[in-house]
Enzyme design. Structure first.
Site: not given
Length: 299
Positions: A140, A142, A153, A263
């Site tokens: 998703d 930010y 990222f 993760h």
């Protein structure tokens, strides 16, 4: 014999001539007449078109094609890179995609949505689809101000790197010689080298994580992964966390390389991300495939 002729000869038609018959009830006399050949009928010919008329026809045809193209591509965002647009053209004509675009447009009228429209498809603008070498899957975008810009990222400068990205940098520092923290969180330098940084969902309401989940983005990004899986060879997929691993479950392991671990989130990073050496392993795999390795320091 009567005058050298038989009686039948008096009833025979003269040579070369066809006899017309009497019309049947309901028929006209013309229907019973011998048919004339096409050569006997002079059909009027249309006069040739003038250059001005031909040009007008050409312009009208071109305008009609443009209107048709506009209707067909009305939901294809202009920001999508050309090679990606061509390769994924089949998705844009599907009902779910037009519904998805309408949903996002309506959301932008009512809420603040990240990233801005011109950055949703940044990942298609960094390199040609055929030049992708590495795929990193996120979930998703930010949802804070000035963070998301279309690469998973990654955050825009001068926004500080979020915790997961900080952990990625920490792993890089132990895995890649001479890597040092770049002082920002912008991963554009990787994307330009063929690292696809793809989130499963490409938009989000401000401060509401997963608010655009299950609206159609997942189907679209699944199609992206599927196209890469089927049309390219020797890609390295870096699947971090259960969500990315589920999304990449259909990748052909005989055709591509898959690196999996937890993760890099602070909640799971110590359970296998630190020490995974995915970045150096990726370069080793690329070199074995005859591809140029990624310079992970080029940020």
């Amino acid at each position: 014999m009567i005058g050298q002729k038989t009686l039948l000869s008096f009833f025979a038609a003269e040579p070369g001539k066809k006899r017309s018959r009497s019309p049947e009830p309901g028929e006209t006399a013309e229907a019973c007449s011998p048919k004339r050949s096409k050569a006997d009928v002079s059909s009027p010919r249309s006069p040739p078109l003038s250059p001005e008329q031909l040009e007008r026809i050409r312009r009208n045809k071109e305008a009609a094609l443009q209107r048709l193209a506009a209707r067909t591509n009305s939901f294809v965002p202009a920001e999508i890179g050309r090679s990606w647009r061509v390769s994924l053209t089949g998705e844009f004509s599907k009902p779910y995609f037009s519904q998805l675009m309408a949903f996002v447009a309506e959301e932008r009228k009512r809420y603040t949505v990240y990233p801005p429209p011109n950055q949703v498809f940044t990942w298609t603008q960094m390199c040609d689809i055929h030049d992708v070498k590495v795929v990193i899957l996120g979930q998703d975008p930010y949802h804070g101000p000035s963070q998301a810009h279309g690469l998973c990222f990654s955050v825009q400068r001068p926004v500080p790197p979020p915790p997961s990205l900080e952990n990625i940098y920490k792993e890089l520092a132990t895995d890649i010689e001479d890597f040092s923290h770049p002082g920002h969180g912008d991963l554009t330098g990787w994307a330009r080298q063929g690292v696809l940084l793809l989130n499963a969902v490409l938009t989000v309401r401000a401060h509401q994580a997963n608010s655009h989940k299950e609206k159609g983005w997942e189907q679209f990004t699944d199609a992206v992964v599927s196209w890469l899986n089927k049309n390219l060879d020797g890609l390295v997929f870096m699947l971090w966390g259960a969500y990315a691993q589920r999304k990449g479950s259909a990748i052909d392991r005989k055709r591509h390389h898959v690196l999996q671990t937890v993760h890099p989130s602070p909640l799971s990073v110590h359970r296998g991300f630190f020490g995974c050496k995915h970045f150096s392993k990726t370069n080793e795999l690329l070199e074995k495939s005859g591809k140029k390795p990624i310079d992970w320091r080029a940020l």
